[in-house]
Design an enzyme around this catalytic site. Structure first.
Site, PDB file in Angstrom:
ATOM      1  N   ASP A 170       0.880  -1.177   0.000  1.00 51.53           N
ATOM      2  CA  ASP A 170       0.000   0.000   0.000  1.00 51.53           C
ATOM      3  C   ASP A 170       0.915   1.225   0.000  1.00 51.53           C
ATOM      4  O   ASP A 170       1.577   1.514   0.988  1.00 51.53           O
ATOM      5  CB  ASP A 170      -0.904  -0.036   1.241  1.00 51.53           C
ATOM      6  CG  ASP A 170      -1.916   1.109   1.259  1.00 51.53           C
ATOM      7  OD1 ASP A 170      -1.639   2.164   0.657  1.00 51.53           O
ATOM      8  OD2 ASP A 170      -2.975   0.958   1.906  1.00 51.53           O
ATOM      9  N   LYS A 195      -6.072  10.260  -1.573  1.00 45.07           N
ATOM     10  CA  LYS A 195      -5.063  10.996  -0.807  1.00 45.07           C
ATOM     11  C   LYS A 195      -4.155  11.790  -1.757  1.00 45.07           C
ATOM     12  O   LYS A 195      -4.630  12.653  -2.441  1.00 45.07           O
ATOM     13  CB  LYS A 195      -4.302  10.015   0.089  1.00 45.07           C
ATOM     14  CG  LYS A 195      -5.209   8.977   0.788  1.00 45.07           C
ATOM     15  CD  LYS A 195      -6.169   9.587   1.797  1.00 45.07           C
ATOM     16  CE  LYS A 195      -7.238   8.605   2.290  1.00 45.07           C
ATOM     17  NZ  LYS A 195      -6.745   7.350   2.827  1.00 45.07           N
TER      18      LYS A 195
HETATM   19  C1  LIG Z   1      -7.343   6.045   3.012  1.00 44.20           C
HETATM   20  C2  LIG Z   1      -6.508   4.840   2.924  1.00 44.20           C
HETATM   21  C3  LIG Z   1      -7.024   3.643   2.421  1.00 44.20           C
HETATM   22  C4  LIG Z   1      -8.475   3.485   2.002  1.00 44.20           C
HETATM   23  O1  LIG Z   1      -8.799   4.300   0.918  1.00 44.20           O
HETATM   24  P1  LIG Z   1     -10.260   4.917   0.661  1.00 44.20           P
HETATM   25  O2  LIG Z   1     -10.050   5.683  -0.599  1.00 44.20           O
HETATM   26  O3  LIG Z   1     -10.615   5.751   1.844  1.00 44.20           O
HETATM   27  O4  LIG Z   1     -11.194   3.783   0.491  1.00 44.20           O
HETATM   28  C5  LIG Z   1      -6.167   2.557   2.337  1.00 44.20           C
HETATM   29  N1  LIG Z   1      -4.890   2.641   2.730  1.00 44.20           N
HETATM   30  C6  LIG Z   1      -4.368   3.770   3.243  1.00 44.20           C
HETATM   31  C7  LIG Z   1      -2.951   3.796   3.679  1.00 44.20           C
HETATM   32  C8  LIG Z   1      -5.156   4.907   3.350  1.00 44.20           C
HETATM   33  O5  LIG Z   1      -4.642   6.027   3.870  1.00 44.20           O
END
Ligand SMILES: *Cc1c(COP(=O)(O)O)cnc(C)c1O
Length: 380
Positions: A170, A195
């Protein structure tokens, strides 16, 4: 080409119909076919949409991958990735995951026959111990949220591959501008585009990027079969956001470093979690693996009361969940993003009542420091 050139151009040739320099928002559900079996490569918009395709090509390129798939949220991307597995498969995952990922694994996917072991993936012997005969996937978040633990991606990839596992990373916190997991040996990279990739706090989305063509074909099948696709307007917003990713990330990083140093020197702050500080236990690994340190910082105020005082007193920093936007957000992990993590796990991870997290935006850093300074001054 360089990163910014790719970010601005890949997947975004001028529109063949009109010459429009910006990829249009193809707000359509279907495409007219010339005759039976004869069409322009588009049949139905769940399967493919030109605006989404442009984004998918762009993100694949920025991550150094061959294939990219865009989903309706980061969680939808993670869910799609996990459906590459089958009932009975086992996953080793970082012990300090994004709360939504932990919830999906524990409260949804377990019911479908997947099993999970959580390990401190920054310590590879711990990972090694967690691997079982049925393990198929090593799932890593680095740096972790909010205490910024770092996993050595190249070493994790070597370990995963020696045991026949896939490695998924991730990469939401760093963005491909600062960290490119595929180049370090990861098999799959995923993002919440909500993000940094979008970067303007105006859309929710996700993506998976990979190189293996058989896995990619399966993921594309799953994307169409389950249907959690990113819509054309949201795809367009991310395409627009990504054009400025490099300049934004440089500023997030510069502001992040300045604020981390300010906090580290502040008498009311007990501890600062930021990989760019030489005091971070994995600073050397961070320097090796990442091209910058980004804008995510957590700091310890000493107590829930002190944290509340800071959060109540800030005027410019906005109290909100999420991260990665141009505006600075401040939050309280223990009661907000990590409220669903059991208290004993929170304590073990360092997510105390006094911990405050900042997603440093790209405002003038003097204004941010002045705001934090006046808020910290209110701690008795
Ligand atoms: C926000 C986030 C997610 C999930 O993403 P969404 O777009 O809110 O579904 C997954 N991993 C990390 C590290 C995040 O910050």
């Amino acid at each position: 080409m360089g990163f910014s050139t790719d970010a601005i151009h890949v997947g975004q040739e001028p529109d063949p119909a009109t010459g429009a320099i910006i990829v249009p928002i193809y707000q359509t559900s279907t495409y007219v076919q010339e005759e039976l079996g004869k069409h322009k490569g588009y049949e139905y918009a769940r399967t493919s949409n030109p605006t989404r395709s442009a984004l998918e090509r762009n993100l694949a390129c920025l991550e150094g991958g061959r294939y990219g798939y865009a989903f309706t949220s980061g969680m939808a991307a993670i869910n799609a990735l996990m459906t590459l597995l089958k009932s009975g498969d086992h996953v080793v995952a970082s012990h300090n995951l994004y709360g939504g990922s932990f919830r999906l694994f524990e409260r949804v996917l377990k019911d479908f026959g997947l099993s999970f072991t959580y390990a401190n993936t920054s310590r590879l012997p711990d990972v090694e111990r967690a691997v079982q005969p049925g393990t198929r996937l090593l799932y890593v978040e680095t740096p972790t949220n909010p205490v910024m633990e770092i996993t050595d991606i190249a070493a994790a990839a070597a370990l995963a591959h020696s045991r026949g596992l896939l490695l998924a990373v991730d990469n939401t916190f760093m963005s491909p501008y600062f960290q490119r997991p595929l180049e370090l040996g990861a098999d799959l990279v995923l993002h919440s585009t909500t993000k940094y990739l979008n970067g303007h706090s105006d859309g929710v989305g996700g993506a998976v990027i990979l190189n293996d063509s058989a896995l990619a074909e399966r993921l594309k099948f799953l994307q169409n079969a389950a249907g959690a696709i990113l819509g054309p307007f949201d795809s367009w917003l991310v395409l627009r956001g990504v054009k400025t990713l490099a300049v934004r990330m440089r500023q997030h990083d510069a502001n992040g470093q300045a604020i981390a140093h300010f906090l580290a020197a502040h008498p009311k702050v007990r501890k600062v979690y930021y990989p760019g500080l030489p005091t971070h236990p994995q600073h050397d690994l961070a320097r090796r693996q990442m091209k910058g340190f980004g804008g995510m910082i957590a700091f310890e105020t000493g107590s829930l009361e002190n944290a509340k005082t800071v959060l109540r007193s800030v005027r410019l920093c906005a109290l909100a969940e999420s991260l990665g936007g141009v505006e600075t957000l401040i939050s309280h992990p223990a009661t907000m993003t990590h409220a669903s993590v059991p208290p004993e796990d929170r304590d073990r991870l360092g997510i105390t009542g006094g911990l405050v997290r900042i997603s440093v935006g790209i405002e003038d850093v003097e204004d941010l420091i002045a705001d934090l300074d006046q808020a910290l001054a209110r701690i008795p």
